[in-house]
Write a protein that holds these residues in place. Structure first.
Motif, PDB file in Angstrom:
ATOM      1  N   ALA A 124       0.846  -1.201   0.000  1.00  0.00           N
ATOM      2  CA  ALA A 124       0.000   0.000   0.000  1.00  0.00           C
ATOM      3  C   ALA A 124       0.877   1.246   0.000  1.00  0.00           C
ATOM      4  N   ALA A 125       1.967   1.182   0.779  1.00  0.00           N
ATOM      5  CA  ALA A 125       2.859   2.338   0.841  1.00  0.00           C
ATOM      6  C   ALA A 125       3.460   2.611  -0.532  1.00  0.00           C
ATOM      7  N   LEU A 126       3.883   1.549  -1.190  1.00  0.00           N
ATOM      8  CA  LEU A 126       4.483   1.741  -2.517  1.00  0.00           C
ATOM      9  C   LEU A 126       3.454   2.302  -3.495  1.00  0.00           C
ATOM     10  N   LEU A 127       2.251   1.728  -3.440  1.00  0.00           N
ATOM     11  CA  LEU A 127       1.205   2.211  -4.343  1.00  0.00           C
ATOM     12  C   LEU A 127       0.922   3.699  -4.093  1.00  0.00           C
ATOM     13  N   THR A 128       0.856   4.057  -2.830  1.00  0.00           N
ATOM     14  CA  THR A 128       0.581   5.463  -2.512  1.00  0.00           C
ATOM     15  C   THR A 128       1.735   6.346  -2.945  1.00  0.00           C
ATOM     16  N   LEU A 129       2.925   5.850  -2.676  1.00  0.00           N
ATOM     17  CA  LEU A 129       4.111   6.651  -2.964  1.00  0.00           C
ATOM     18  C   LEU A 129       4.243   6.913  -4.460  1.00  0.00           C
ATOM     19  N   PHE A 130       3.994   5.882  -5.273  1.00  0.00           N
ATOM     20  CA  PHE A 130       4.201   6.052  -6.702  1.00  0.00           C
ATOM     21  C   PHE A 130       3.066   6.826  -7.364  1.00  0.00           C
ATOM     22  N   SER A 131       1.967   6.936  -6.648  1.00  0.00           N
ATOM     23  CA  SER A 131       0.881   7.721  -7.242  1.00  0.00           C
ATOM     24  C   SER A 131       0.659   8.998  -6.445  1.00  0.00           C
ATOM     25  N   TYR A 132       1.702   9.434  -5.708  1.00  0.00           N
ATOM     26  CA  TYR A 132       1.562  10.588  -4.814  1.00  0.00           C
ATOM     27  C   TYR A 132       0.916  11.758  -5.557  1.00  0.00           C
ATOM     28  N   ALA A 133      -0.151  12.249  -4.978  1.00  0.00           N
ATOM     29  CA  ALA A 133      -1.008  13.192  -5.697  1.00  0.00           C
ATOM     30  C   ALA A 133      -0.316  14.531  -5.920  1.00  0.00           C
ATOM     31  N   GLN A 134      -0.284  14.957  -7.149  1.00  0.00           N
ATOM     32  CA  GLN A 134       0.211  16.299  -7.449  1.00  0.00           C
ATOM     33  C   GLN A 134      -0.930  17.295  -7.340  1.00  0.00           C
ATOM     34  N   ALA A 135      -2.067  16.874  -7.873  1.00  0.00           N
ATOM     35  CA  ALA A 135      -3.255  17.721  -7.783  1.00  0.00           C
ATOM     36  C   ALA A 135      -4.397  16.835  -7.311  1.00  0.00           C
ATOM     37  N   PRO A 136      -5.355  17.400  -6.601  1.00  0.00           N
ATOM     38  CA  PRO A 136      -6.437  16.563  -6.080  1.00  0.00           C
ATOM     39  C   PRO A 136      -7.281  15.944  -7.187  1.00  0.00           C
ATOM     40  N   VAL A 137      -7.647  14.698  -7.008  1.00  0.00           N
ATOM     41  CA  VAL A 137      -8.497  13.991  -7.960  1.00  0.00           C
ATOM     42  C   VAL A 137      -9.670  13.421  -7.172  1.00  0.00           C
ATOM     43  N   PHE A 157       2.072   7.892   6.617  1.00  0.00           N
ATOM     44  CA  PHE A 157       2.405   7.787   8.041  1.00  0.00           C
ATOM     45  C   PHE A 157       1.529   6.746   8.732  1.00  0.00           C
ATOM     46  N   ILE A 158       0.313   6.563   8.224  1.00  0.00           N
ATOM     47  CA  ILE A 158      -0.537   5.519   8.799  1.00  0.00           C
ATOM     48  C   ILE A 158       0.094   4.148   8.560  1.00  0.00           C
ATOM     49  N   TYR A 159       0.575   3.913   7.321  1.00  0.00           N
ATOM     50  CA  TYR A 159       1.230   2.624   7.064  1.00  0.00           C
ATOM     51  C   TYR A 159       2.437   2.461   7.960  1.00  0.00           C
ATOM     52  N   LEU A 160       3.217   3.535   8.035  1.00  0.00           N
ATOM     53  CA  LEU A 160       4.467   3.466   8.789  1.00  0.00           C
ATOM     54  C   LEU A 160       4.200   3.115  10.252  1.00  0.00           C
ATOM     55  N   THR A 161       3.291   3.853  10.867  1.00  0.00           N
ATOM     56  CA  THR A 161       3.058   3.600  12.284  1.00  0.00           C
ATOM     57  C   THR A 161       2.392   2.242  12.479  1.00  0.00           C
ATOM     58  N   SER A 162       1.486   1.869  11.567  1.00  0.00           N
ATOM     59  CA  SER A 162       0.838   0.574  11.738  1.00  0.00           C
ATOM     60  C   SER A 162       1.860  -0.555  11.622  1.00  0.00           C
ATOM     61  N   VAL A 190       3.996  14.134  14.562  1.00  0.00           N
ATOM     62  CA  VAL A 190       5.021  14.006  15.596  1.00  0.00           C
ATOM     63  C   VAL A 190       4.457  13.277  16.813  1.00  0.00           C
ATOM     64  N   TYR A 191       3.235  13.636  17.175  1.00  0.00           N
ATOM     65  CA  TYR A 191       2.641  12.973  18.337  1.00  0.00           C
ATOM     66  C   TYR A 191       2.522  11.469  18.110  1.00  0.00           C
ATOM     67  N   VAL A 192       2.090  11.112  16.926  1.00  0.00           N
ATOM     68  CA  VAL A 192       1.917   9.683  16.648  1.00  0.00           C
ATOM     69  C   VAL A 192       3.249   8.954  16.724  1.00  0.00           C
ATOM     70  N   LEU A 193       4.287   9.586  16.215  1.00  0.00           N
ATOM     71  CA  LEU A 193       5.603   8.949  16.305  1.00  0.00           C
ATOM     72  C   LEU A 193       6.006   8.777  17.771  1.00  0.00           C
ATOM     73  N   MET A 194       5.692   9.773  18.587  1.00  0.00           N
ATOM     74  CA  MET A 194       6.051   9.675  20.006  1.00  0.00           C
ATOM     75  C   MET A 194       5.227   8.591  20.692  1.00  0.00           C
TER      76      MET A 194
END
Lengths: 929, 479
Positions: B50-63, B82-87, B333-337
């Protein structure tokens, strides 16, 4: 270049850690000293330009969007502090090498010391408020770690924690103050802020901002009433006290006052707040110092007192007072550092700091004693020593203020003299008690002269005391001039740094102080008795009592708010929602819309009354479960009437069947609940809940009223009404929506229904424990399954099935459909189970409901796929007309197959659930599946 | 009636997570207990994919897609990452803990992933309906997760409370949504925004709708006075679940506020600002005050969460782009903490022993200096000590409200962070200065150790160089 002055110690802090680990102690000393010397050399190298009156600035962008940049400035004030920090730092490093015991980890100590030094240097050099604040907090932190260096000692831990709590709290106040200051001045760059003095002082936010900033400065500089942490920080190793609590950290507060002097000073508020606090601190701490028995405690209070003196001078706001203040900063740093070091030597050599035991040390350590006495004399303000000069200037300033009249008159010089008397008295006590006054009492060991390197720093500092005291103009003159200039922010009035100004009032005050102090010390026994009876208030006890009170209060708050009771949480949630709703309504706006309501007819009114009645009865009898469930069914049935009244037969049909099925389900599930009623809650709580319920009901009614009197959003309804027949081939919009427009959703829902049925099966097959009951009553077949019911049920099945088929077929056009038909069928089947013997019925019917649901779901999916087969998107529908006798003309749509799937799923799922629940019932009666 | 297929490309990460979760459910059925690590691996793989999919399609303009119910924009994508990362960190930290407690079951990961999916839907919601769907998917997963240890009465009680209160709050939210729909005739946030801008705050139905929306949202956020569930749930749930509840969902909650209040009801800012001011002030006060009295560290962190939520609200109620960016920065930042803090708690727990009291942290420095250091960094960052990430977070939100003239609120915030610093530093004191009460070695697998170290160091790195994350937040909110 500027950047490196602060950066070298910060980065260099890693060196002693590395060196201390594997190499000897000396390596870590040399690396630390080298790092410090490098910073000092840089400062000295840059200083000639500063002496020419140039302000050096350097700028590295860091976080420009936050207004935070690495900008540094080196002006007179920064240079003065930089020299103090690095110079005394070097001496402390040497001193600590010989002071700390073999087992102490020198590497860690030096690392922390360098960290602190870097933070201090960064703070004094910062040209940006935020940067200053960052370094400010870093000094608090590193000093916390330094005070707690001997962390195995309880007093060290406590002292460290208290110091951190107070100074960190002050730091955060400072943060708020700086936020405001930056906001008012429009920038966080000090150069801009310093130039914006007039704007700032006239801003309405000035008083709040000033108070916040002063809070930060006063906590750091241990001003009354935040002074109490400093004496307890004396648990730190003495080199730390000598460094932090004489020369550097406690000076950070006065540094800040001096730094922001051009922006904040010279207002009435400043005068009263800063001057007043300074005066109180000066007097109070000088008084308290006299009663300390701990050597370092005396020095700590004396430090507080001297800081108060400096604060008072800055509070007076005249340029000459500033000169005196800056001068005293230098002098105090020098003599107090040497005094701390001397006290450390005594502690080191004797193992004791109690002045009631330390007596007559002069003959054991004459050279150290001489040094300490000279420094103490400087502290008392004896002529020919540096302390005399700045104290003289201070007296002169108080006299000047008194002469200028205004709000302060003769009181100021008088109080200053009183403080001077105390100061002389405690200095005399330091000298006389420790070095003379008979013989030492019960010392752990008798002292002898310390190693020369331990004493060397003291010698250097005392030499400075003398040099400055004798020839001030040639030693500190230029430095003092540029430092004071940068504080005032303009040219200084002429002043003279001579020892002798002729006979005048300040000299008289000095003499008075010396004589009075000596007298007071002479009469000390009487005073001590007085002091024992009325001890100066102990800030620590107050602090801890306050802390405990606070904790107790929050504990009570917790118990009140968070007692773990769901009921209370719910009450709170609903109550707050109510308040929020009322508050929303308060804002105005019309509750009643402009849509006229249809007239009320008698029948509807009766039905509504009945609805209220049944609901009320349900509430009343909710502990008798059976009654409550039946009444609940009654509520549902009245809703059916309402649907019919408002001409939605389809909904009425659905509601009717659903109501019956849920009632049956609930009745079956009742078996799984314990039969004994729950205890009633307290009357007060019931009253509260009733009140809340009524209020919430009124609220919801009001909202409903508001909704009903507003026009509907007709777009959706119109759309479906218009496209139902041409698009979906059916006139019954509800059914067409279910099986066509939103066929995808129905597919999902059908799947969920199947999963739920399977889930219930899985849950109950595992053997769900039934509550234990008294032994089942033996009943006859006749009583259990009355004949009439048994006989009546069978033809009913055929009839209901026929009705279901009818409802199903006409469903696409007229009220009906697969869902309702499914429920009807399920009910008919359930009746069979209810009316007859469970085993017998199961055998007779021989239906596999699991397969039924599966088949239904498959059919739905298949219908969708067929359209896909023809190249249309999934679940596209097609329809045609067919004519059957009796039933008449009806639609054969692909949606029909879809609806059949729904029908099968509903029958299968409902029966599956009913049977699982009923089966447990039957098992209890001896039936085995 | 023809079915028009929407553009599925922007929803690809969601579809991927959904498909993988279903797959995991099926695969898990056929696994034996000793093969359960396959489930774990697949769950991590799902997040990675999911992270890769999101990263490669990172939105330039809202769709927008799904008939306007879904939006893919930079804010959503950043939050999702960040949700993927923390999860992923949550799954990793929990692994050994679950294994030691016989809870290492497929359900944890399945519910966790459904929760992630719910958050993703919330983050990318562009209609009130999608918001609600995502929220409920998340909430239902969380209710079940809290009760996952069915033998624990305290967990069951917590789950029950959470469920009952949560359902009520959902009901209110739905009520609010229906009123907004009644007043504007749409659930599409863009249409709602236009309609609200046209009619203003005079429409009482709109105001009521807003009130109920805020009540529902505050409950989900855990803002005072709708916070009651939070401490009980944090304490009652198994730590691995607390870890999950306490971390990634806060990111989704931020998105929730942004989507509904800012994007949908931006024109009513004057109204919701007042409500948020009250909520923020109460949250900061109550959270920080009550936390002092707690001896249980999970409960203490629960109250600390409440206070942090208060701070996050400050940024949003400022109602400026700077404020939103500050709030976003704060949340991340809070979530990381929070992940780090609960991570340390979970690592200290052993079979048959829950490290949930502050006293259990005594002398951690003697037992494991590195873990002690990580804990110190996290606590100090939470307290807002400079040169750590938490400081800039506080600074930015405070600055944003000072800039809109709410000076008193900023001062209140500072006062309460002072009070807050007290209890964070108490933990640091326990860790460093007190004698350990137990001497069992702390078992950690290598990957856990690496990740928890990275977690702590990340706070230092952000603290030293916060520009990167700040820029991300600011630019993500721009489009």
């Amino acid at each position: 270049m500027l950047l490196f002055i602060a950066l070298i110690p910060l980065l260099g802090a890693l060196l002693p850690l590395w060196a201390g680990g594997r190499r000897g102690r000396d390596v870590s000393v040399w690396t630390t000293a080298a790092v410090t010397a490098a910073s000092l050399a840089l400062l000295l190298w840059l200083s000639p330009v500063v002496f020419d009156g140039v302000v050096l600035q350097a700028n590295w962008p860091w976080l420009p969007q936050l207004g935070l940049n690495f900008t540094f400035r080196l002006d007179g004030l920064a240079l003065l502090f930089g020299l103090l920090i690095t110079g005394i730092g070097l001496l402390v490093i040497l001193y600590a090498r010989y002071y700390l015991a073999e087992r102490d980890d020198l590497g860690r100590f030096y690392a922390l010391l360098l960290l602190f030094m870097g933070a201090m240097l960064g703070m004094v050099l910062a040209d940006n408020l935020l940067l200053l604040l960052l370094f400010w907090e870093l000094t608090s932190l590193s000093s916390f770690l330094l005070i707690g260096y001997w962390h195995s000692r309880a007093d060290a831990r406590q002292g460290a924690r208290m110091a951190l709590t107070v100074t960190a709290a002050g730091g955060l106040a400072l943060l708020a103050g700086f936020l405001l200051l930056g906001h008012i001045a429009g920038s966080f760059e000090l150069s801009t802020v310093l130039a914006a003095g007039e704007t700032v002082k006239n801003h309405p936010g000035y008083p709040v901002m000033l108070m916040l900033i002063l809070l930060g400065a006063f906590t750091k500089s241990a001003q009354f009433p935040f002074h109490f942490w400093l004496p307890h920080a004396m648990a730190a190793p003495t080199p730390v006290s000598a460094y932090l609590h004489s020369a550097t950290m406690v000076k950070a507060g006065v540094f800040l006052l001096a730094r922001l002097f051009p922006v904040l000073a010279d207002t009435d508020l400043w005068f009263y707040l800063v001057g007043g606090t300074g005066l109180i601190t000066l007097l109070f701490a000088a008084y308290a110092a006299l009663f300390q028995h701990d050597l370092k405690g005396l020095l700590a209070y004396s430090t507080i007192s001297h800081l108060g003196l400096i604060t008072l001078l800055l509070g007076l706001s005249t340029p000459l007072a500033v000169v005196a203040g800056v001068f005293h900063i230098i002098n105090h740093a020098v003599f107090k550092a040497s005094l701390f070091m001397a006290a450390g030597i005594i502690d080191h050599e004797t193992g004791c700091r109690d002045m009631r035991k330390l007596n007559g040390l002069f003959k054991y350590i004459p050279w150290t004693a001489t040094l300490a006495m000279t420094a103490a004399a400087a502290m008392a303000g004896v002529p020919l020593l540096n302390g005399f000069l700045s104290k003289e200037m201070f007296f002169a300033q108080t006299v000047y203020q008194a002469a200028a009249g205004g709000e302060v008159h003769w009181l100021l010089p008088l109080l200053a003299t009183v403080a001077g008397i105390f100061s002389v008295a405690y200095s005399a006590r330091f000298i006389h008690d420790v070095f003379f006054n008979g013989e030492p009492i019960n010392l752990p060991r008798l002292p002898h002269e310390p190693p020369p390197y331990l004493r060397a720093p003291v010698e250097v500092l005392v030499a400075i005391c003398l040099l400055v005291g004798i020839a001030p103009a040639y030693t500190v003159g230029p430095l003092l001039a540029i430092a004071a200039t940068s504080v005032v922010g303009g040219p200084l009035p002429p002043y003279s740094l001579a020892i002798w100004h002729g006979f005048n009032l300040p000299l008289l005050m000095s003499s008075l102080a010396l004589i009075g102090g000596a007298l007071m010390y002479w009469q000390r026994r009487r005073l001590f008795r007085l002091g024992d009876r009325y001890p100066p208030p102990d800030g620590k006890a107050l602090f801890e009592r306050g802390l405990n009170l606070g904790i107790a209060a929050t504990r009570r708050l917790t118990e009140g708010l968070e007692n773990g009771s769901l009921q209370r949480y719910l009450a709170l949630l609903i109550g707050v929602a109510l308040v929020a709703g009322v508050a929303g309504a308060w804002q105005g706006g019309e509750l009643t819309g402009d849509q006229p309501l249809p007239p009320v007819d008698l029948l509807s009114l009766l039905a509504a009354l009945l609805l209220v009645l049944t609901t009320g009865l349900t509430m009343l009898w909710h502990r008798q479960r059976l009654t409550a469930i039946i009444l609940l069914g009654g509520v549902g049935l009245i809703v059916v009437l309402a649907f019919i009244r408002f001409s939605s037969p389809d909904l009425a049909l659905t509601q009717l069947t659903v109501e019956v099925v849920t009632t049956v389900l609930l009745l079956l599930a009742l078996r799984y609940l314990p039969s004994d009623a729950l205890p009633e809650s307290m009357p007060s709580r019931r009253l509260r809940d009733a009140g809340l319920a009524i209020l919430a009901g009124i609220g919801v009614a009001a909202l409903t009223w508001g909704g009903l009197t507003r026009p509907l959003q007709p777009e959706l309804a119109e759309y479906f009404l218009a496209t139902s027949l041409p698009g979906g081939g059916g006139a019954n919009v509800v059914n067409v929506i279910l099986v066509d427009f939103r066929g995808f959703d129905t597919l999902g829902e059908a799947t969920v229904l199947v999963i739920a049925a399977l889930g219930i099966t899985a849950l109950l097959t595992g053997g769900f424990p039934l509550p234990i009951r008294s032994s089942p009553r033996v009943v006859s077949i006749e009583e259990r399954w009355p004949l009439l019911l048994r006989m009546g049920a069978r033809p009913l099945l055929a009839l209901t099935l026929l009705l279901a088929a009818y409802i199903f077929l006409r469903g696409h056009h007229l009220p009906g459909g697969g869902f309702i038909a499914g429920l009807m069928t399920a009910l008919a089947l359930a009746t069979q189970y209810l009316a007859g013997d469970f085993r017998w019925t199961t055998a007779q019917l021989n239906l596999d409901y699991q397969r039924l649901m599966g088949g239904g779901l498959a059919l739905i999916g298949f219908t969708g796929l067929v359209s896909a087969l023809f190249g249309y998107p999934f679940l596209t529908s097609a329809f045609t007309h067919a004519h059957l006798p009796i039933f008449g003309d009806f639609e054969i749509a692909s949606a029909m197959a879809f609806d059949l799937g729904v029908y099968l799923v509903v029958v299968g799922a409902v029966m599956r659930i009913l049977l699982e629940l009923g089966q447990a019932n039957a098992e209890e009666n001896g039936w085995k599946p | 009636m023809n079915f028009v297929a929407p553009d599925f490309m922007p929803v690809l990460p969601e579809l991927f997570v959904l498909a993988m979760t279903c797959l995991i459910v099926v695969v898990d059925v056929f696994l034996e207990q000793r093969q359960r690590h396959i489930t774990y691996g697949l769950a991590q793989l799902t997040l990675l994919g999911a992270a890769l999919l999101t990263l490669f399609s990172y939105a330039q303009a809202p769709v927008t897609t799904m008939f306007g119910h879904y939006i893919k924009d930079a804010m959503g994508d950043l939050l999702k990452l960040f949700i993927y990362l923390t999860s992923a960190a949550v799954f990793l930290y929990s692994r050994d803990y679950l294994r030691r407690r016989d809870l290492f079951k497929g359900e944890y990961y399945m519910l966790g992933l459904f929760g992630v999916l719910g958050m993703m839907v919330m983050v990318s919601a562009h209609s009130l309906l999608t918001v609600y769907l995502g929220l409920e998917l998340l909430s239902l997963s969380l209710y079940a997760l809290v009760a996952i240890d069915r033998d624990s009465p305290i967990a069951s009680e917590a789950a029950m409370k959470y469920f009952v209160l949560g359902s009520l709050a959902s009901g209110m939210l739905l009520y609010g949504i229906s009123m907004i729909y009644g007043a504007t005739g749409s659930v599409d946030l863009q249409v709602v925004a236009d309609s609200v801008a046209n009619q203003g705050a005079d429409n009482l139905v709109l105001v009521f709708g807003l009130v109920f929306l805020v009540v529902g949202l505050s409950f989900k956020l855990g803002a005072v006075p709708f916070h009651m569930w939070l401490p009980d749930v944090y304490q009652g749930a198994p730590t691995s679940v607390t870890l999950f509840i306490g971390s990634a969902p806060k990111l989704a909650a931020f998105a929730l506020l942004m989507r509904i209040l800012v994007e949908g009801l931006g024109a009513l800012q004057g109204d919701w600002q007042q409500m948020l001011v009250i909520l923020a002030a109460l949250s900061m006060a109550t959270g920080n005050l009550i936390a002092i009295a707690q001896a249980n560290i999970k409960r203490m962190l629960a109250y600390s969460t409440i206070s942090h939520i208060g701070f996050m609200l400050l940024g949003i109620l400022a109602g400026t782009p700077d404020g939103y960016a500050a709030a976003m920065f704060y949340t991340i930042v809070y979530v990381l903490m929070a992940v780090g803090a609960f991570g340390v708690i979970i690592l200290l727990s052993r079979a048959g022993f829950e490290a949930e009291n502050i006293d259990d942290f005594k002398g951690l420095n003697d037992r494991n200096p590195w873990l002690a250091f990580v804990m110190m960094v996290i606590m100090m960052s939470m307290a807002g000590v400079p040169f750590l990430a938490g400081f800039y977070a506080k600074w930015m939100v405070l600055q944003s409200i000072v800039n809109v003239g709410l000076v008193w609120l900023a001062i209140l915030g500072v006062v309460f962070s002072v009070i807050g610093a007290f209890y964070y530093l108490r933990v640091v004191k326990c860790v460093y200065f007190d004698k350990p009460e137990q001497n069992e070695p702390i078992e950690m697998s290598l990957d856990t150790e690496i990740v928890i170290s990275a977690n702590g160091l990340l706070l230092v790195v952000i603290g030293l160089y916060p520009t990167v994350l700040m820029t991300w937040c600011a630019t993500a909110l721009l489009n």
